[in-house]
Design a protein around this motif. Structure first.
Motif, PDB file in Angstrom:
ATOM      1  N   ALA A 269     -10.195  -0.897   6.695  1.00 47.85           N
ATOM      2  CA  ALA A 269     -10.859  -1.663   5.675  1.00 47.85           C
ATOM      3  C   ALA A 269     -11.928  -2.551   6.299  1.00 47.85           C
ATOM      4  O   ALA A 269     -11.892  -2.836   7.482  1.00 47.85           O
ATOM      5  CB  ALA A 269      -9.815  -2.532   4.948  1.00 47.85           C
ATOM      6  N   PRO A 270     -12.930  -2.987   5.511  1.00 47.67           N
ATOM      7  CA  PRO A 270     -14.022  -3.767   6.086  1.00 47.67           C
ATOM      8  C   PRO A 270     -13.543  -5.057   6.697  1.00 47.67           C
ATOM      9  O   PRO A 270     -12.622  -5.696   6.203  1.00 47.67           O
ATOM     10  CB  PRO A 270     -14.927  -4.044   4.873  1.00 47.67           C
ATOM     11  CG  PRO A 270     -14.547  -2.999   3.871  1.00 47.67           C
ATOM     12  CD  PRO A 270     -13.094  -2.713   4.108  1.00 47.67           C
ATOM     13  N   VAL A 271     -14.178  -5.447   7.788  1.00 47.40           N
ATOM     14  CA  VAL A 271     -13.783  -6.658   8.485  1.00 47.40           C
ATOM     15  C   VAL A 271     -14.234  -7.941   7.814  1.00 47.40           C
ATOM     16  O   VAL A 271     -13.486  -8.883   7.709  1.00 47.40           O
ATOM     17  CB  VAL A 271     -14.295  -6.608   9.936  1.00 47.40           C
ATOM     18  CG1 VAL A 271     -14.435  -7.998  10.532  1.00 47.40           C
ATOM     19  CG2 VAL A 271     -13.332  -5.827  10.781  1.00 47.40           C
ATOM     20  N   ALA A 298      -0.845  -2.637  -0.444  1.00 42.71           N
ATOM     21  CA  ALA A 298      -1.627  -2.675  -1.679  1.00 42.71           C
ATOM     22  C   ALA A 298      -1.398  -3.967  -2.445  1.00 42.71           C
ATOM     23  O   ALA A 298      -2.338  -4.527  -3.034  1.00 42.71           O
ATOM     24  CB  ALA A 298      -1.264  -1.461  -2.557  1.00 42.71           C
ATOM     25  N   ALA A 299      -0.173  -4.469  -2.437  1.00 43.63           N
ATOM     26  CA  ALA A 299       0.121  -5.718  -3.142  1.00 43.63           C
ATOM     27  C   ALA A 299      -0.601  -6.897  -2.491  1.00 43.63           C
ATOM     28  O   ALA A 299      -1.146  -7.764  -3.188  1.00 43.63           O
ATOM     29  CB  ALA A 299       1.629  -5.959  -3.157  1.00 43.63           C
ATOM     30  N   MET A 300      -0.624  -6.923  -1.163  1.00 45.93           N
ATOM     31  CA  MET A 300      -1.338  -8.003  -0.479  1.00 45.93           C
ATOM     32  C   MET A 300      -2.838  -7.930  -0.742  1.00 45.93           C
ATOM     33  O   MET A 300      -3.505  -8.947  -0.934  1.00 45.93           O
ATOM     34  CB  MET A 300      -1.047  -7.955   1.020  1.00 45.93           C
ATOM     35  CG  MET A 300       0.351  -8.412   1.395  1.00 45.93           C
ATOM     36  SD  MET A 300       0.570  -8.604   3.188  1.00 45.93           S
ATOM     37  CE  MET A 300       0.606  -6.878   3.705  1.00 45.93           C
ATOM     38  N   VAL A 323     -12.347  -4.468  -3.273  1.00 43.77           N
ATOM     39  CA  VAL A 323     -12.279  -3.130  -3.857  1.00 43.77           C
ATOM     40  C   VAL A 323     -12.330  -2.080  -2.751  1.00 43.77           C
ATOM     41  O   VAL A 323     -11.591  -1.081  -2.770  1.00 43.77           O
ATOM     42  CB  VAL A 323     -13.425  -2.918  -4.860  1.00 43.77           C
ATOM     43  CG1 VAL A 323     -13.422  -1.487  -5.390  1.00 43.77           C
ATOM     44  CG2 VAL A 323     -13.317  -3.908  -6.021  1.00 43.77           C
ATOM     45  N   GLU A 324     -13.184  -2.307  -1.746  1.00 41.69           N
ATOM     46  CA  GLU A 324     -13.298  -1.370  -0.631  1.00 41.69           C
ATOM     47  C   GLU A 324     -12.026  -1.369   0.219  1.00 41.69           C
ATOM     48  O   GLU A 324     -11.603  -0.318   0.722  1.00 41.69           O
ATOM     49  CB  GLU A 324     -14.518  -1.729   0.202  1.00 41.69           C
ATOM     50  CG  GLU A 324     -15.816  -1.578  -0.597  1.00 41.69           C
ATOM     51  CD  GLU A 324     -17.044  -1.990   0.179  1.00 41.69           C
ATOM     52  OE1 GLU A 324     -16.899  -2.378   1.354  1.00 41.69           O
ATOM     53  OE2 GLU A 324     -18.157  -1.927  -0.377  1.00 41.69           O
ATOM     54  N   VAL A 325     -11.421  -2.533   0.390  1.00 38.60           N
ATOM     55  CA  VAL A 325     -10.141  -2.589   1.097  1.00 38.60           C
ATOM     56  C   VAL A 325      -9.102  -1.741   0.369  1.00 38.60           C
ATOM     57  O   VAL A 325      -8.394  -0.926   0.968  1.00 38.60           O
ATOM     58  CB  VAL A 325      -9.654  -4.048   1.230  1.00 38.60           C
ATOM     59  CG1 VAL A 325      -8.221  -4.097   1.762  1.00 38.60           C
ATOM     60  CG2 VAL A 325     -10.573  -4.845   2.154  1.00 38.60           C
ATOM     61  N   ARG A 326      -9.012  -1.930  -0.940  1.00 39.37           N
ATOM     62  CA  ARG A 326      -8.037  -1.166  -1.723  1.00 39.37           C
ATOM     63  C   ARG A 326      -8.336   0.327  -1.678  1.00 39.37           C
ATOM     64  O   ARG A 326      -7.417   1.160  -1.665  1.00 39.37           O
ATOM     65  CB  ARG A 326      -8.029  -1.673  -3.162  1.00 39.37           C
ATOM     66  CG  ARG A 326      -7.445  -3.079  -3.330  1.00 39.37           C
ATOM     67  CD  ARG A 326      -7.670  -3.608  -4.734  1.00 39.37           C
ATOM     68  NE  ARG A 326      -7.168  -2.654  -5.715  1.00 39.37           N
ATOM     69  CZ  ARG A 326      -7.763  -2.420  -6.891  1.00 39.37           C
ATOM     70  NH1 ARG A 326      -8.877  -3.065  -7.206  1.00 39.37           N
ATOM     71  NH2 ARG A 326      -7.246  -1.560  -7.725  1.00 39.37           N
TER      72      ARG A 326
END
Length: 420
Positions: A269-271, A298-300, A323-326
């Motif tokens: 995921a993006p930093v 996903a919850a975090m 959104v990108e992390v998810r």
């Protein structure tokens, strides 16, 4: 790529070391010479064992490894002699127990099977400086690990901006070398940064070892690559290619390839997290995902997104990053259709903010396309939305043609409808 912040001063509160903050904010995924890049930032990590665990995890991953270290070097006030990287709460009296021994860092990186590079922009207190000077000259500060960077004296007051060496190095990495191949020569980049930084007489330059292919040359990645034309059957033979570099912080870069390709999905995921409190979530989220605890991760991430939504609003870049992390967590969990939907959402949001020529928007769309290709039975449902996005991208005809060819193939292979 591991960003390790060894800042000892608790009075900084939630403000990170400005040098570490500059690296994290420079979209460092493009700095590593690999198609898929994990980036983990450890701001103000608590305790040497925690820092060591992250280092060992990074060293166990195959491929090139870049460790970027900032902060302060100390030696213990009693039984001194061994350099430590200070961590939160470290003082000369406590650093023996609260800091990360420099030897631990080197020993862990020595065990990495692939190319490795240790970059450092550090400060050293007066007691540590003689050990730094001697170790830099003898090679003991590297112990066989390719090491490049600088060590400066502790400033009278905490710096409010990144060190000049790091600023110059980021500039060199973001610019690249238009005359070189896909991998940068580290000693050359290091010399460029030293020259641009104008290092003072008290600066100790660090240069030891011969790194392998670790640093990516964004100038080479941005060169146009020839693509087959329509007469060559472009849509049916179209295949993914590596992602181009994201846009720089100063201005968006146009998509450099006439026919964009989605390329492989990134591994992390993006930093640049939206807020300091959320910065702390990312290591835990990635650790949970890599351990297979995908629901927990996903919850975090959802909690982090809610914080960003409340603080910055639904159309903010900060909320968009979550959104990108998810999206990447969904890909890691094997839910490629959900990942494709989220990456399309992220791409559309970036298009709305910066336009379809923005490099980060194009990268998000390419990740959506990659996940769509692996979405199985859901590909037909997702295709129209993905096609609409590609039709907004200048030079996106190849990707759009690939989607149309898929839809046509599905239509041709569909069982005939039986009339009643």
């Amino acid at each position: 790529m591991l960003l390790l912040d060894g800042t000892p001063d608790r009075r900084r509160g939630v403000l990170p070391n400005p040098t570490a903050h500059a690296v994290a904010g420079a979209h460092p995924r493009r700095f590593l010479a690999a198609d898929a890049v994990d980036v983990v930032q450890l701001p103000a990590v608590e305790g040497p064992q925690s820092a060591l665990a992250y280092l060992q995890h990074a060293a166990a991953v195959p491929g090139p490894l870049l460790v970027w270290v900032t902060g302060r070097l100390m030696v213990p006030a009693r039984r001194g002699g061994e350099l430590h990287l200070a961590l939160p709460g470290s003082t000369p009296a406590t650093v023996r127990y609260t800091g990360l021994p420099w030897a631990w860092l080197l020993r862990t990186l020595q065990a990495h099977a692939g190319p490795v590079l240790l970059m450092a922009d550090l400060e050293a207190d007066p007691a540590a400086r003689p050990h730094v000077v001697n170790g830099a000259g003898s090679g003991e500060l590297a112990e066989g690990v390719p090491l490049f960077g600088v060590v400066n004296p502790v400033p009278p007051a905490p710096a409010r901006e990144a060190g000049p060496y790091t600023r110059a190095l980021i500039e060199a990495l973001q610019t690249g070398d238009p005359h070189a191949g896909p991998v940068l020569d580290v000693p050359t980049v290091h010399r460029r940064a030293l020259l641009a930084a104008g290092s003072g007489p008290d600066t100790v330059p660090l240069q030891w070892g011969t790194p392998g292919p670790v640093l990516a040359n964004v100038a080479a990645a941005a060169r146009p690559h020839p693509q087959p034309g329509p007469a060559d059957g472009q849509a049916s033979s179209w295949r993914p290619a590596p992602l181009p570099p994201p846009a720089s912080l100063r201005q968006p870069e146009p998509a450099p390839v006439r026919t964009p390709d989605p390329g492989p999905a990134p591994a992390a995921a993006p930093v640049p997290a939206p807020a300091p409190a959320q910065d702390d979530l990312l290591p835990a989220i990635l650790a949970a995902a890599h351990a297979g605890r995908h629901n927990e991760a996903a919850a975090m991430a959802a909690a982090g997104e809610q914080q960003a939504l409340r603080r910055y609003g639904p159309d903010s870049p900060e909320a968009g990053l979550w959104v990108e992390v998810r999206a990447d967590l969904a890909r890691m969990a094997g839910d490629h259709s959900r990942a494709a939907e989220l990456w399309m959402t992220a791409a559309a949001a970036r298009f709305g903010r910066s336009g379809p020529a923005d490099g980060e928007a194009l990268a998000a769309l390419k990740r959506a396309h990659y996940c769509w290709q692996h979405s199985g039975d859901q590909a037909r449902r997702l295709a129209p939305a993905l096609l609409a996005l590609w039709e907004r991208v200048p030079g996106g005809e190849g990707a759009a043609g690939h989607i149309r060819a898929h839809l046509q193939e599905v239509e041709e292979n569909a069982p005939p409808t039986v009339a009643r």
